[in-house]
Design a protein around this motif. Structure first.
Motif, mmCIF file in Angstrom:
data_model
loop_
_atom_site.group_PDB
_atom_site.id
_atom_site.type_symbol
_atom_site.label_atom_id
_atom_site.label_comp_id
_atom_site.label_asym_id
_atom_site.label_seq_id
_atom_site.Cartn_x
_atom_site.Cartn_y
_atom_site.Cartn_z
ATOM 1 N N ASP A 152 0.738 -1.165 -0.029
ATOM 2 C CA ASP A 152 -0.005 0.011 0.097
ATOM 3 C C ASP A 152 0.809 1.368 -0.074
ATOM 4 N N ALA A 153 1.864 1.185 0.757
ATOM 5 C CA ALA A 153 2.775 2.406 0.736
ATOM 6 C C ALA A 153 3.532 2.598 -0.359
ATOM 7 N N TRP A 154 3.996 1.412 -1.087
ATOM 8 C CA TRP A 154 4.219 1.703 -2.441
ATOM 9 C C TRP A 154 3.380 2.104 -3.276
ATOM 10 N N LEU A 155 2.215 1.819 -3.409
ATOM 11 C CA LEU A 155 1.211 2.210 -4.268
ATOM 12 C C LEU A 155 0.854 3.573 -4.195
ATOM 13 N N ASP A 156 0.864 4.079 -2.824
ATOM 14 C CA ASP A 156 0.576 5.346 -2.409
ATOM 15 C C ASP A 156 1.607 6.407 -3.003
ATOM 16 N N GLY A 157 2.851 6.040 -3.264
ATOM 17 C CA GLY A 157 3.909 6.632 -3.762
ATOM 18 C C GLY A 157 3.752 7.063 -5.350
ATOM 19 N N GLN A 158 3.025 6.136 -5.978
ATOM 20 C CA GLN A 158 2.709 6.395 -7.343
ATOM 21 C C GLN A 158 1.717 7.079 -7.921
ATOM 22 N N GLN A 159 1.886 7.581 -9.064
ATOM 23 C CA GLN A 159 0.882 8.764 -9.635
ATOM 24 C C GLN A 159 -0.002 8.084 -10.334
ATOM 25 N N THR A 160 -1.267 8.331 -9.912
ATOM 26 C CA THR A 160 -2.523 7.894 -10.843
ATOM 27 C C THR A 160 -2.289 8.498 -12.227
ATOM 28 N N PHE A 161 -3.371 7.650 -13.021
ATOM 29 C CA PHE A 161 -3.809 8.148 -14.488
ATOM 30 C C PHE A 161 -3.958 9.686 -14.540
ATOM 31 N N LYS A 162 -4.931 10.117 -13.508
ATOM 32 C CA LYS A 162 -5.365 11.207 -13.555
ATOM 33 C C LYS A 162 -4.202 12.403 -13.512
ATOM 34 N N GLU A 163 -3.546 12.098 -12.363
ATOM 35 C CA GLU A 163 -2.358 12.845 -12.250
ATOM 36 C C GLU A 163 -1.347 13.008 -13.363
ATOM 37 N N THR A 164 -1.233 11.891 -13.908
ATOM 38 C CA THR A 164 -0.064 11.700 -15.033
ATOM 39 C C THR A 164 -0.446 12.685 -16.061
ATOM 40 N N ILE A 165 -1.649 12.547 -16.507
ATOM 41 C CA ILE A 165 -2.048 13.204 -17.774
ATOM 42 C C ILE A 165 -2.167 14.869 -17.111
ATOM 43 N N ALA A 166 -2.548 15.194 -15.963
ATOM 44 C CA ALA A 166 -2.672 16.435 -15.444
ATOM 45 C C ALA A 166 -1.168 17.174 -15.616
ATOM 46 N N SER A 167 -0.369 16.147 -15.212
ATOM 47 C CA SER A 167 1.044 16.904 -15.244
ATOM 48 C C SER A 167 1.677 17.150 -16.553
ATOM 49 N N ALA A 168 1.167 16.242 -17.415
ATOM 50 C CA ALA A 168 1.601 16.365 -18.913
ATOM 51 C C ALA A 168 1.074 17.710 -19.624
#
Lengths: 354, 607
Positions: free
Chosen positions: A337-353
């Motif tokens: 869970d901790a590792w997963l929390d550290g990852q970007q969701t798809f929404k965040e990924t395209i937003a940052s792009a």
């Protein structure tokens, strides 16, 4: 260079053998040059047949002695022990048959080697015997088939409703793997290669319009799995056939462009625990010794190795097929869970792009 | 009726032979319609292809054992594909692909079946020639053209086909995916299409000849097992090869005309391709619908050849003739309904996997019967250990060793973890590759006197066998361990996975054995060529055999028999048959040729 030398030596040995036969032939010229086996040939080759039987046995024994430890050790999935058990039974059976039939074959070849004046037995048929050796394989195979099919159907019966499985997509392309986690809703968003948009960093074609996809998480480096929880893999490929092969988990399924294939298993041993496994730690030591020798010889690819589960591509897919891999990390639910929390969701990924 | 008519015609033909049959060099040696010459053409073409195929395997074995090492041999043979003598990953895959294609199709299908079906069908059933000599000639020349195209494809700029011998699309369909999938793959497909035409023409001819042209008295149950094997093999070929042609045609369509039979949803090199709705799994079904029967197309003739050779050299009848015929038929039938065992993890419905597991394991039954019958034939024999006999015994041995691991691979559950690993490579090389090669060698040593009128040197034959036998096990037995360690096949190098580092020495051992085995084939090559010209002249029936090909004169003549075709009175396996008083049927002779009528107070068996 050593290899080249080896080849030259081998060739010379071959030539030497050939020359020796020439001498052998010349020395006995005039006696019998019919080129049909005579009693002497039968005798020599009869003994060699017996020798060959011993060679096969010795090769078998030596192979187990020298390489018996290279085979995959402790299985790391719930169905693994069942798989290994079936494999063990089948192997025991075929070794038994192998040892007996080869013995009969070569022993008869030795025992009944020809001699002038010897009479062979005219023995054309025996229905009873033939019935026996038809029916024994039938019965034994029936048992194996039943056990095998039982294992197969339990393995392939993938039920998404049962036991709170985690859904993970394995995405294959020349020549790497990606993993997509379904996020909090545990439902993968729709996806198609036609939706790939590199500029937006949508590398595996998740449908932006599908709200299920917003919380999806794409990992491009490692595949993390929580221990003790059923995983259902949904597999896709974007270009050619690949095969997701996870040998430590006794798991494999092809990734086919244009369709979604699936496989499921429950990891039972974390990476940390597996490193302590006696078989594995022995193997690691052995390999690190080899790598240390290589390092001493100035080889680049010789860093000390630490055991990790690995996902390999096992269907020919092009020039770098041999290096299409991904590290698998099996860990506790909390670590996961901790590792997963550290990852970007798809929404965040395209937003940052954007 | 018509068969009978042409028979009489041919007999007349033979009588005035020599009067108006002036043969030119071209009609005798090149565009020959004589089955004996055609069989030699098949054999020599097949052997040359074999040299290429085996040489390729030695090259890639060297790369696996000493990955990334520089070899002068690579630089010389591979040219631009081995810069500084280091093999390129693309050419590695190409070598693997073409090695498989050449060995399976060109050597062990047409090289083996083409040679011995052509030689033995007319000679052993008592016919003047094949049903259609012309078709037979066309069949060979199509084979020749396809061989040439396959060899030409090796020199294509972007590289030869490199998608594995199974050429699964999309890899084989998209030049973007792999250089070899351009012109190289086109030539591969064209070559195979012509090859299939050749194989079909040949097979139809074999079937018609066996059915129609048997001599008087040669009932189906008196046929030697060789003929049964060739006959059934030809039928499987007719049933399954057209399916491969359809697969190849559809693949050509996908590649060149934009159709989507096997392709869908592809994103490659930064762009989406237009293909939609096809399925690579469909190709796998079509391919293996041929591909699996192909295994038996390769193996059955070898088994037929060994049945004949083991009986002759054991001086005993083959044990369980009817069971042997029945098992050939059973294997042939089952072989067409097991193809799915190559696809357990292809993504097809798991239920299908269950069905194919069931049918696949059934094949073990007739195979086991065959193995036991061979062993029983040896029992209490008077074994004449000629080189052909050694290779036949070797075949039984590798057939058992390789066949047994089939029980593991044919089990869908067990296949999951060994699928496409070296375990598979070890399995099929032993059970079909080495076994069929042994069958081919056995056939060559045994019928060489019939083909060339001279004897091969037996001592060289013995050395050839023993080195080959030891090396074959030396290569493929340890390979099972590599597979059980989880090493995938078709990897250019295993050095990217530290977990495989402890296997390097196994790989070296296997490669050294392979190189020795390769060198041993030179002994055979020399023996083969040398004996044609300088071999000892063969007697008419060197192995004291019962079958009627040995009643023809040593010198080849058009129409095979100078006089009338002999009549057959018994089956082919009356070796060491005795009367009630314990004397041989023909006093002083332990064999009774098929042409000898039933003797007084001789008991006829039910054949």
């Amino acid at each position: 260079m050593t290899a080249l030398l080896t080849i030259i030596v081998l060739l010379l040995v071959a030539i030497a053998i050939w020359q020796m036969t020439k001498i052998f032939e010349l020395s006995q010229s005039g006696s019998d040059d019919s080129q049909i086996a005579n009693d002497k040939d039968n005798k020599i080759n009869g003994y060699l047949m017996f020798g060959f039987l011993i060679f096969i046995y010795l090769l078998t024994i030596y192979s187990f002695y020298a390489w018996g430890d290279v085979i995959l050790g402790t299985p790391a999935s719930e169905h693994g022990p069942q798989y290994d058990n079936l494999m063990g039974i089948s192997m025991a059976l075929i070794f038994f048959v192998q040892i007996v039939t080869q013995a009969l074959l070569y022993f008869f070849a030795y025992k009944y080697r020809g001699q002038v004046g010897k009479k062979a037995l005219f023995y054309a048929d025996n229905d009873k015997l033939e019935f026996i050796w038809t029916i024994i394989p039938v019965v034994v195979l029936a048992g194996l088939i039943l056990y095998g099919l039982f294992t197969w159907t339990t393995l392939m019966d993938i039920d998404e409703e049962e036991g709170d499985p985690i859904i993970i997509e394995l995405y294959a392309q020349q020549f790497n793997w990606k993993a997509r986690y379904a996020g909090d809703d545990n439902v993968l968003g729709q996806a198609n290669v036609r939706l790939i948009d590199i500029n937006k960093n949508n590398v595996i074609g998740i449908d932006e319009a599908d709200s299920y996809g917003e919380d999806d998480i794409v990992s491009q480096t490692e595949l993390h799995l929580p221990v003790g929880r059923k995983v259902i893999f949904k597999m896709r490929s974007q270009d050619v056939l690949h095969s997701a092969y996870m040998p430590h988990f006794r798991a494999q399924m092809n990734c086919v462009p244009g369709m979604i294939t699936q496989f499921s298993f429950t990891p039972t041993i974390t990476t940390e625990e597996m490193r302590l496994d006696p078989d594995i730690s022995e193997k690691v030591q052995k390999i690190n010794k080899i790598r240390a020798e290589r390092r001493a010889n100035g080889d680049d690819n010789a860093d000390a190795w630490e055991f990790d589960y690995v996902l390999l591509c096992n269907k020919i897919c092009g020039s770098s097929h041999y290096n299409m891999q991904m590290k698998i990390v099996v860990e506790s639910q909390e670590e996961f869970d901790a590792w997963l929390d550290g990852q970007q969701t798809f929404k965040e990924t395209i937003a940052s792009a954007e | 009726m018509s068969a009978h008519a042409s028979d009489t015609h041919l007999e007349d033909h033979a009588h005035d032979h020599g009067h108006h049959h002036k043969e030119t060099f071209i009609t005798k040696y090149i565009f020959s319609q004589d089955h004996k010459m055609i069989s030699k053409q098949y054999l020599i073409t097949g052997l040359i292809m074999g040299v290429i195929g085996i040489a390729m395997s030695l090259l890639f074995r060297m790369q696996i054992a000493w990955p990334g090492e520089s070899f002068k041999t690579f630089e010389v043979l591979l040219g631009k594909w081995a810069p500084d003598g280091v093999m390129d990953p693309n050419i590695y895959l190409a070598l693997v692909t073409i090695h498989g294609t050449i060995m399976v199709f060109f050597v062990l299908t047409q090289g083996l079946s083409g040679t011995f079906s052509n030689l033995l069908i007319p000679l052993q059933i008592g016919a003047r020639d094949m049903a259609s000599g012309f078709m037979n000639m066309v069949s060979y020349w199509l084979f020749f053209v396809s061989s040439i195209i396959m060899v030409i494809s090796l020199f294509v700029e972007a590289g030869p086909a490199a998608a594995g011998w199974t050429i699964y699309p999309p890899l084989s369909a998209l030049p973007q995916a792999q250089g070899g999938s351009g012109l190289g793959m086109t030539l591969w497909l064209v070559s195979m299409a012509i090859f299939i035409a050749s194989s079909l023409l040949g097979s139809l001819n074999y079937v018609v000849t066996v059915i129609n042209l048997r001599t008087k008295g040669m009932s189906m149950t008196r046929l030697p097992l060789t003929i049964w094997a060739f006959f059934v093999t030809a039928i499987i070929g007719i049933v399954s090869f057209p399916v491969l042609l359809s697969a190849a045609l559809l693949l050509i369509m996908d590649r060149s005309f934009g159709t989507s039979f096997f392709l869908s949803d592809i994103f490659i090199q930064g762009e989406v391709l237009h293909y939609q709705g096809g399925s690579p799994v469909l190709f796998e079904h079509l391919f293996w619908f041929l591909g699996h029967p192909e295994v038996y197309i390769v193996l059955l003739p070898a088994l037929g050849i060994t049945s004949e050779i083991i009986a002759t050299n054991s001086r005993k009848p083959i044990f369980g003739y009817r069971a042997m015929v029945a098992s050939i038929l059973a294997i042939a039938f089952l072989s067409t309904i097991v193809w799915g065992h190559h696809m357990f993890v292809s993504g097809m419905n798991p239920f299908l996997g269950s069905v194919f597991t069931f049918t696949t394991l059934l094949i073990a039954i007739p195979s086991a019967v065959k193995a036991f019958n061979y062993i029983t034939t040896l029992w209490k024999g008077n074994l004449q250990l000629n080189p052909a006999m050694l290779f036949s015994i070797g075949l039984v041995s590798t057939f058992i060793t390789g066949g047994l691991t089939g029980i593991i691979l044919g089990d869908s559950a067990l296949d999951i973890n060994v699928h496409d690993t070296y375990f598979v490579v070890a399995h099929f090389h032993l059970v079909m590759g080495i076994s069929a090669l042994y069958g081919m060698f056995a056939g060559i040593y045994h019928w060489y006197p019939k083909m060339f009128g001279t004897m091969m040197n037996k001592n060289l034959g013995y050395i050839h066998f023993w080195i080959t036998a030891i090396c074959a096990y030396g290569v493929f037995f340890p390979m099972h361990f590599v597979g059980m360690a989880g090493v995938p096949r078709r990897y250019y190098t295993n050095t990217n996975f530290p977990m495989f580092d402890d296997l390097t020495n196994v790989q070296v051992v296997m490669t050294v054995f392979a190189l020795i085995a390769g060198a041993a084939q030179l002994i055979f090559a020399w023996n083969f060529v040398h004996s044609i010209f300088y071999g000892k002249k063969a007697p008419q029936n060197p192995w004291n055999s019962n079958t009627i090909e040995w009643t023809t004169p040593v010198e080849h003549i058009h129409g095979n028999w100078p006089g009338a075709i002999p009549e057959v009175h018994r089956w082919a396996y009356d070796y060491s048959k005795t009367n009630e008083d314990g004397e041989y049927v023909i006093p002083g002779q332990d064999f009774v040729p098929q042409t000898v009528p039933l003797q007084e107070n001789e008991e006829e068996l039910n054949h």
